[in-house]
Design a protein around this motif. Structure first.
Motif, PDB file in Angstrom:
ATOM      1  N   SER A 244       0.783  -1.183   0.035  1.00  0.00           N
ATOM      2  CA  SER A 244       0.014  -0.111  -0.026  1.00  0.00           C
ATOM      3  C   SER A 244       0.902   1.349   0.122  1.00  0.00           C
ATOM      4  N   PRO A 245       0.410   2.310  -0.641  1.00  0.00           N
ATOM      5  CA  PRO A 245       1.118   3.689  -0.393  1.00  0.00           C
ATOM      6  C   PRO A 245       1.504   4.096   0.734  1.00  0.00           C
ATOM      7  N   SER A 246       0.494   3.778   1.878  1.00  0.00           N
ATOM      8  CA  SER A 246       0.772   4.176   3.445  1.00  0.00           C
ATOM      9  C   SER A 246       1.890   3.307   3.777  1.00  0.00           C
ATOM     10  N   ARG A 247       1.978   2.270   3.558  1.00  0.00           N
ATOM     11  CA  ARG A 247       3.170   1.246   3.945  1.00  0.00           C
ATOM     12  C   ARG A 247       4.431   1.805   3.268  1.00  0.00           C
ATOM     13  N   VAL A 248       4.432   2.230   2.103  1.00  0.00           N
ATOM     14  CA  VAL A 248       5.571   2.733   1.426  1.00  0.00           C
ATOM     15  C   VAL A 248       6.053   4.139   2.109  1.00  0.00           C
ATOM     16  N   SER A 249       4.942   5.121   2.360  1.00  0.00           N
ATOM     17  CA  SER A 249       5.321   6.127   3.007  1.00  0.00           C
ATOM     18  C   SER A 249       6.004   6.169   4.564  1.00  0.00           C
ATOM     19  N   LEU A 250       5.256   5.102   5.186  1.00  0.00           N
ATOM     20  CA  LEU A 250       5.769   4.940   6.450  1.00  0.00           C
ATOM     21  C   LEU A 250       7.022   4.460   6.394  1.00  0.00           C
ATOM     22  N   LEU A 251       7.452   3.662   5.747  1.00  0.00           N
ATOM     23  CA  LEU A 251       8.919   3.085   5.673  1.00  0.00           C
ATOM     24  C   LEU A 251       9.825   3.947   5.235  1.00  0.00           C
ATOM     25  N   LEU A 252       9.526   4.797   4.249  1.00  0.00           N
ATOM     26  CA  LEU A 252      10.487   5.607   3.832  1.00  0.00           C
ATOM     27  C   LEU A 252      10.579   6.716   4.702  1.00  0.00           C
ATOM     28  N   GLY A 253       9.478   7.095   5.392  1.00  0.00           N
ATOM     29  CA  GLY A 253       9.555   8.252   6.383  1.00  0.00           C
ATOM     30  C   GLY A 253      10.469   7.884   7.638  1.00  0.00           C
ATOM     31  N   THR A 254      11.251   6.726   7.535  1.00  0.00           N
ATOM     32  CA  THR A 254      12.348   6.558   8.667  1.00  0.00           C
ATOM     33  C   THR A 254      13.567   7.194   7.877  1.00  0.00           C
ATOM     34  N   GLU A 255      13.708   7.861   6.921  1.00  0.00           N
ATOM     35  CA  GLU A 255      14.738   8.330   6.162  1.00  0.00           C
ATOM     36  C   GLU A 255      15.520   9.412   7.452  1.00  0.00           C
ATOM     37  N   PRO A 256      15.003  10.367   8.184  1.00  0.00           N
ATOM     38  CA  PRO A 256      15.522  11.165   8.896  1.00  0.00           C
ATOM     39  C   PRO A 256      16.293  10.559  10.166  1.00  0.00           C
ATOM     40  N   ILE A 257      15.864   9.202  10.452  1.00  0.00           N
ATOM     41  CA  ILE A 257      16.287   8.537  11.595  1.00  0.00           C
ATOM     42  C   ILE A 257      17.867   7.901  11.087  1.00  0.00           C
ATOM     43  N   TRP A 258      17.655   7.411   9.747  1.00  0.00           N
ATOM     44  CA  TRP A 258      18.877   6.956   9.411  1.00  0.00           C
ATOM     45  C   TRP A 258      20.033   8.019   9.185  1.00  0.00           C
ATOM     46  N   ALA A 259      19.781   9.236   8.619  1.00  0.00           N
ATOM     47  CA  ALA A 259      20.345  10.231   8.667  1.00  0.00           C
ATOM     48  C   ALA A 259      21.104  10.891   9.798  1.00  0.00           C
ATOM     49  N   LEU A 260      20.111  10.667  10.965  1.00  0.00           N
ATOM     50  CA  LEU A 260      20.767  10.781  12.282  1.00  0.00           C
ATOM     51  C   LEU A 260      21.979   9.833  12.688  1.00  0.00           C
ATOM     52  N   LEU A 261      21.352   8.641  12.364  1.00  0.00           N
ATOM     53  CA  LEU A 261      22.334   7.517  12.719  1.00  0.00           C
ATOM     54  C   LEU A 261      23.761   7.589  11.952  1.00  0.00           C
ATOM     55  N   VAL A 262      23.715   7.787  10.702  1.00  0.00           N
ATOM     56  CA  VAL A 262      24.726   7.846   9.888  1.00  0.00           C
ATOM     57  C   VAL A 262      25.408   9.330  10.272  1.00  0.00           C
ATOM     58  N   GLY A 263      24.970  10.396  10.460  1.00  0.00           N
ATOM     59  CA  GLY A 263      25.560  11.535  10.787  1.00  0.00           C
ATOM     60  C   GLY A 263      26.352  11.437  12.025  1.00  0.00           C
ATOM     61  N   VAL A 264      25.666  10.594  13.058  1.00  0.00           N
ATOM     62  CA  VAL A 264      26.581  10.523  14.430  1.00  0.00           C
ATOM     63  C   VAL A 264      27.502   9.446  14.438  1.00  0.00           C
ATOM     64  N   VAL A 265      27.172   8.177  13.775  1.00  0.00           N
ATOM     65  CA  VAL A 265      28.065   7.242  14.010  1.00  0.00           C
ATOM     66  C   VAL A 265      29.263   7.056  13.061  1.00  0.00           C
ATOM     67  N   LEU A 266      28.761   7.644  11.777  1.00  0.00           N
ATOM     68  CA  LEU A 266      29.945   7.594  10.867  1.00  0.00           C
ATOM     69  C   LEU A 266      30.544   8.951  10.426  1.00  0.00           C
ATOM     70  N   GLY A 267      29.792  10.090  10.556  1.00  0.00           N
ATOM     71  CA  GLY A 267      30.179  11.356  10.351  1.00  0.00           C
ATOM     72  C   GLY A 267      30.928  11.918  11.590  1.00  0.00           C
ATOM     73  N   GLY A 268      30.597  11.350  12.982  1.00  0.00           N
ATOM     74  CA  GLY A 268      31.180  12.170  13.747  1.00  0.00           C
ATOM     75  C   GLY A 268      30.340  13.419  14.366  1.00  0.00           C
TER      76      GLY A 268
END
Length: 324
Positions: A244-268
């Motif tokens: 469903s489009p809602s499920r796609v939107s929900l899962l892709l909506g986790t993008e900022p969480i990944w950005a936070l993790l990558v920035g803190v863990v890998l980017g320092g």
């Protein structure tokens, strides 16, 4: 039944992979660009993307109508503005800030779309939006209260431009028999042409930057173009047909969480107490706002279907007559 469950898990995993890839692109772009090479890097990224997609899209492009091509070029011009603000912003702020601030698009788009359509969202949505905006202020403060940097403002402008892009796409393409793949390709090709044309006038020309990039930076550029754009686009297009489009939107909506993790863990990146509180407010506000908007839209569509099925004409919006 097990086969269906396996397919659902595969779709979810691939969508989460796309969200993680998109979350990582802010750090990748941060490693790649400097203020003088923003235009050139964008030109190279979208030239690679357009070339990679051309074999898949060539037959569809030959069959495209003139109005379809013109619409795709309009979308591409707006997309170029989005990427311009976003990439210049990334060059002047942290990858974590960029990934979280750009997520405000989630709440800005429904506000803009409802304003254009004169159909206002529930009050709770604006509380969620206000929480996200306060979160941006705290995030930009980092370890102490101070005004947002120029990069933060540029990324915020990119979030507004993204909302405009999504709204214009919906308004211009809804109820029209346009091919999604054709529109997407024309957008990317238009952005590539614009960036190639402007790069000699605003910084180092694209061909000069291409000759200076080392193998490591070429890997980053190819990652942005082939994984962050081509792979992500195809997974998104495939997943919409499988769930469903809602499920796609929900899962892709986790993008900022990944950005936070990558920035803190890998980017320092280091957030500090204010930054951490701001990040939490952005994630909560954007996620809450997204759920409120989706529920409001689903109820509106359900009520519209019920009215249409009853044969009773829908009530006209204030100031507008009922058609027919």
């Amino acid at each position: 039944m097990p086969a269906i469950q396996s397919r659902i898990r595969l779709v979810d995993l691939l969508l989460l992979a796309v969200a993680a890839v998109w979350g990582s692109t802010y750090l990748a772009a941060k490693e790649l660009v400097t203020p003088s090479t923003v235009m050139a890097i964008l030109a190279l990224r979208f030239v690679v993307t357009a070339v990679a997609l051309l074999p898949v899209c060539l037959r569809r492009l030959r069959a495209a109508r003139r109005d379809e091509m013109a619409t795709g070029m309009l979308f591409g011009a707006i997309l170029a503005v989005v990427l311009l603000f976003e990439t210049f912003g990334i060059a002047h702020t942290s990858a974590t800030n960029a990934g979280l601030i750009i997520s405000l698009t989630i709440v800005m788009t429904p506000i803009l779309d409802s304003a254009v359509g004169r159909s206002w969202l529930p009050p709770q949505f604006f509380i969620a939006a206000a929480a996200a905006v306060v979160g941006v202020g705290l995030l930009a403060s980092g370890t102490g209260l101070h005004p947002p940097t120029a990069g933060d403002w540029l990324v915020l402008a990119a979030a507004v431009a993204r909302a405009v892009h999504v709204t214009v796409m919906h308004r211009k393409s809804a109820r029209k028999q346009y091919d999604s793949l054709t529109l997407t390709y024309v957008q990317m090709a238009t952005a590539a042409v614009l960036f190639c044309a402007v790069s000699p006038l605003a910084g180092v020309p694209a061909w000069t930057v291409a000759s200076r990039l080392g193998p490591g930076l070429w890997v980053v550029l190819l990652y942005l173009a082939l994984i962050g754009t081509v792979f992500a686009f195809f997974v998104q297009m495939w997943a919409v047909r499988k769930t469903s489009p809602s499920r796609v939107s929900l899962l892709l909506g986790t993008e900022p969480i990944w950005a936070l993790l990558v920035g803190v863990v890998l980017g320092g990146d280091r957030l500090g107490i204010y930054g951490a509180a701001g990040a939490a407010l952005i994630l909560v506000g954007a996620g809450w706002g997204q759920r409120i908007e989706r529920k409001h839209r689903e109820e509106k569509e359900k009520n519209g279907s019920a009215v249409a099925g009853s044969g009773i004409p829908e009530r006209a919006e204030e100031g507008r007559p009922v058609a027919g």
